[in-house]
Scaffold this active site. Structure first.
Site, short mmCIF file in Angstrom:
data_model
loop_
_atom_site.label_atom_id
_atom_site.label_comp_id
_atom_site.label_asym_id
_atom_site.label_seq_id
_atom_site.Cartn_x
_atom_site.Cartn_y
_atom_site.Cartn_z
N VAL A 47 1.29 6.95 0.33
CA VAL A 47 0.58 5.96 1.13
C VAL A 47 -0.85 5.84 0.66
CG1 VAL A 47 -0.24 5.43 3.46
CG2 VAL A 47 2.04 6.40 3.13
N CYS A 48 -1.30 4.60 0.45
CA CYS A 48 -2.71 4.33 0.15
C CYS A 48 -3.34 3.82 1.43
CB CYS A 48 -2.83 3.29 -0.96
SG CYS A 48 -4.54 2.87 -1.35
N LEU A 49 -4.06 4.68 2.11
CA LEU A 49 -4.68 4.32 3.37
C LEU A 49 -6.05 4.97 3.41
CD1 LEU A 49 -4.17 2.91 6.11
CD2 LEU A 49 -3.18 5.05 6.93
N ASN A 97 0.80 -1.23 0.00
CA ASN A 97 0.00 0.00 0.00
C ASN A 97 0.83 1.27 0.00
OD1 ASN A 97 -1.52 -2.05 2.21
ND2 ASN A 97 -2.57 -1.56 0.33
#
Length: 151
Positions: A51-53, A43
């Protein structure tokens, strides 16, 4: 420096420099979070460190603050990667195909890019987009996230 004492698993012992950019509408709009030194994670984009959150990108609330980001969101991201929503397809595929090989690669990246000596030796990043806002505060900041090795 930011340390998270409960970080376990393949990222244990790693230390990362985190770039935080606060938008003008913060805290009503989420901060932009990225890793400065390399990390192997499904991620997190390996090249940009983005960041993929979901909680940061989609469900941000003004009730959250940077303490939540560093004490809850980022540690949870490292402890529980989501390979079904990848920014790093290679890490996601390896994690789903061979968890042991994935964890070995994570540890290799930690040893190569995320030891405390790497953070201390890294030159300070300078950016032309880091301008002071009208009230005199910098609109971006960096912190170091990782695991404390000594109590």
């Amino acid at each position: 420096m930011f340390y998270h004492e409960k970080l376990t698993g393949p990222y244990h012992g790693g230390v990362w420099r985190i770039r935080v950019e606060l938008p003008d509408a913060y805290p009503y709009k989420s901060p932009s979070i990225s890793f400065v030194n390399k990390i192997f994670h499904p991620n997190i984009d390996e090249m940009s460190g983005s960041v993929c959150l979901d909680v940061i990108n989609e469900t941000w609330s003004p009730m959250f603050d940077l303490v939540n980001v560093f004490e809850v969101f980022l540690p949870q991201l490292l402890l529980y990667p989501n390979p079904s929503s990848p920014l790093n397809g290679e890490a996601a595929a390896l994690m789903m195909r061979d968890r042991a090989a994935y964890e070995l690669r994570v540890k290799e990246y930690c040893e190569k890019y995320a030891l405390p000596k790497h953070i201390q030796a890294a030159p300070e990043e300078s950016s032309s987009d880091e301008e002071l806002s009208e009230d005199g505060y910098n609109s971006s900041d960096e912190a170091v996230a990782g695991m404390q090795t000594d109590p």
